[in-house]
Motif scaffolding. Sequence first.
Motif, PDB file in Angstrom:
ATOM      1  N   TYR A  62     -12.359  -6.850  -0.019  1.00 36.25           N
ATOM      2  CA  TYR A  62     -11.797  -7.563  -1.170  1.00 36.25           C
ATOM      3  C   TYR A  62     -10.351  -7.121  -1.426  1.00 36.25           C
ATOM      4  O   TYR A  62      -9.519  -7.917  -1.842  1.00 36.25           O
ATOM      5  N   ALA A  63     -10.051  -5.859  -1.209  1.00 38.06           N
ATOM      6  CA  ALA A  63      -8.721  -5.325  -1.499  1.00 38.06           C
ATOM      7  C   ALA A  63      -7.767  -5.414  -0.306  1.00 38.06           C
ATOM      8  O   ALA A  63      -6.604  -5.055  -0.418  1.00 38.06           O
ATOM      9  N   PHE A  64      -8.244  -5.877   0.841  1.00 36.56           N
ATOM     10  CA  PHE A  64      -7.441  -5.933   2.056  1.00 36.56           C
ATOM     11  C   PHE A  64      -6.459  -7.097   1.999  1.00 36.56           C
ATOM     12  O   PHE A  64      -6.842  -8.239   1.794  1.00 36.56           O
ATOM     13  N   ARG A  65      -5.180  -6.790   2.176  1.00 34.99           N
ATOM     14  CA  ARG A  65      -4.116  -7.797   2.240  1.00 34.99           C
ATOM     15  C   ARG A  65      -3.211  -7.434   3.416  1.00 34.99           C
ATOM     16  O   ARG A  65      -2.873  -6.268   3.600  1.00 34.99           O
ATOM     17  N   ILE A  66      -2.805  -8.444   4.159  1.00 36.19           N
ATOM     18  CA  ILE A  66      -1.904  -8.200   5.285  1.00 36.19           C
ATOM     19  C   ILE A  66      -0.752  -9.194   5.221  1.00 36.19           C
ATOM     20  O   ILE A  66      -0.939 -10.358   4.884  1.00 36.19           O
ATOM     21  N   ARG A  67       0.441  -8.698   5.507  1.00 39.29           N
ATOM     22  CA  ARG A  67       1.642  -9.533   5.561  1.00 39.29           C
ATOM     23  C   ARG A  67       2.175  -9.435   6.984  1.00 39.29           C
ATOM     24  O   ARG A  67       2.389  -8.345   7.515  1.00 39.29           O
ATOM     25  N   VAL A  68       2.393 -10.593   7.580  1.00 41.86           N
ATOM     26  CA  VAL A  68       2.897 -10.670   8.948  1.00 41.86           C
ATOM     27  C   VAL A  68       4.264 -11.327   8.910  1.00 41.86           C
ATOM     28  O   VAL A  68       4.439 -12.382   8.314  1.00 41.86           O
ATOM     29  N   ASP A  69       5.254 -10.658   9.544  1.00 42.97           N
ATOM     30  CA  ASP A  69       6.586 -11.247   9.669  1.00 42.97           C
ATOM     31  C   ASP A  69       7.131 -10.931  11.050  1.00 42.97           C
ATOM     32  O   ASP A  69       6.407 -10.419  11.908  1.00 42.97           O
ATOM     33  N   GLU A  70       8.395 -11.223  11.281  1.00 41.85           N
ATOM     34  CA  GLU A  70       8.993 -11.045  12.607  1.00 41.85           C
ATOM     35  C   GLU A  70       9.022  -9.589  13.049  1.00 41.85           C
ATOM     36  O   GLU A  70       9.017  -9.300  14.242  1.00 41.85           O
ATOM     37  N   THR A  71       9.072  -8.660  12.108  1.00 42.14           N
ATOM     38  CA  THR A  71       9.193  -7.236  12.457  1.00 42.14           C
ATOM     39  C   THR A  71       7.854  -6.552  12.660  1.00 42.14           C
ATOM     40  O   THR A  71       7.783  -5.508  13.281  1.00 42.14           O
ATOM     41  N   GLY A  72       6.769  -7.118  12.114  1.00 38.32           N
ATOM     42  CA  GLY A  72       5.466  -6.490  12.273  1.00 38.32           C
ATOM     43  C   GLY A  72       4.484  -6.920  11.201  1.00 38.32           C
ATOM     44  O   GLY A  72       4.662  -7.939  10.541  1.00 38.32           O
ATOM     45  N   ALA A  73       3.469  -6.111  11.041  1.00 38.75           N
ATOM     46  CA  ALA A  73       2.438  -6.371  10.038  1.00 38.75           C
ATOM     47  C   ALA A  73       2.408  -5.205   9.068  1.00 38.75           C
ATOM     48  O   ALA A  73       2.531  -4.048   9.466  1.00 38.75           O
ATOM     49  N   SER A  74       2.257  -5.515   7.788  1.00 37.37           N
ATOM     50  CA  SER A  74       2.086  -4.462   6.790  1.00 37.37           C
ATOM     51  C   SER A  74       0.794  -4.748   6.038  1.00 37.37           C
ATOM     52  O   SER A  74       0.482  -5.886   5.708  1.00 37.37           O
ATOM     53  N   VAL A  75       0.049  -3.691   5.806  1.00 33.16           N
ATOM     54  CA  VAL A  75      -1.286  -3.798   5.244  1.00 33.16           C
ATOM     55  C   VAL A  75      -1.360  -3.028   3.942  1.00 33.16           C
ATOM     56  O   VAL A  75      -0.876  -1.898   3.852  1.00 33.16           O
ATOM     57  N   MET A  76      -1.975  -3.657   2.942  1.00 32.12           N
ATOM     58  CA  MET A  76      -2.306  -2.952   1.702  1.00 32.12           C
ATOM     59  C   MET A  76      -3.782  -2.590   1.791  1.00 32.12           C
ATOM     60  O   MET A  76      -4.638  -3.462   1.890  1.00 32.12           O
ATOM     61  N   ARG A  77      -4.056  -1.296   1.795  1.00 33.47           N
ATOM     62  CA  ARG A  77      -5.429  -0.830   1.927  1.00 33.47           C
ATOM     63  C   ARG A  77      -5.638   0.320   0.953  1.00 33.47           C
ATOM     64  O   ARG A  77      -5.034   1.379   1.110  1.00 33.47           O
ATOM     65  N   GLY A  78      -6.450   0.096  -0.050  1.00 36.29           N
ATOM     66  CA  GLY A  78      -6.761   1.153  -0.996  1.00 36.29           C
ATOM     67  C   GLY A  78      -5.544   1.665  -1.753  1.00 36.29           C
ATOM     68  O   GLY A  78      -5.433   2.860  -1.999  1.00 36.29           O
TER      69      GLY A  78
END
Length: 179
Positions: free
Chosen positions: A79-95
């Motif tokens: 439920y709390a997992f969010r991922i952002r994908v762009d040209e430079t990579g992926a960033s994840v919000m976890r906990g």
Amino acid sequence: MDTTELGKLIGRDVEIAPLPVEAAYPRPMLHWEVAKAALGVVCCLAILIGLQPSPWVAWPIGGVALMFGYYLRQQAGRYAFRIRVDETGASVMRGGRRLEFPWERLKDFRLEFYPNGRKARSGSLVVKLFRDTERLRVDSTLDHFPTFLTHAARAARAAQQKGLALHPTTVDNLEKLGL
């Protein structure tokens, strides 16, 4: 990318969205998975408490209850997992923590397919990214999974040209999808 083949494998329409993209696991799917896991825990506990079976029966049922509990915890964490994908990579919000997975710092990339049955033509794709000591595991139920897979695979191919050795199964899966 062969969007038709990917659509057949994951069992839904495929769309490659323009970057940047923010993705999460679909709520209705999470509600269903959490409900199934909770029902499994409740049923096992009801048997243990209500019937009070002998230890030879109680221990295996307790083990099954623990497995359902682990699955419940895993699904609730999505439920709390969010991922952002762009040209430079992926960033994840976890906990509450933000983890960055820049494409140029990939140490390993895996693409695995888990079929729905012995001779199934559909199933679940799982992408695993490794950076230093961190690992990111994303499955194909994620919103915008095709977009994430496309850009992660391009980064893995670029890293492969720089010396990253990809697992033979990953190479085979990438080739089947036209990546």
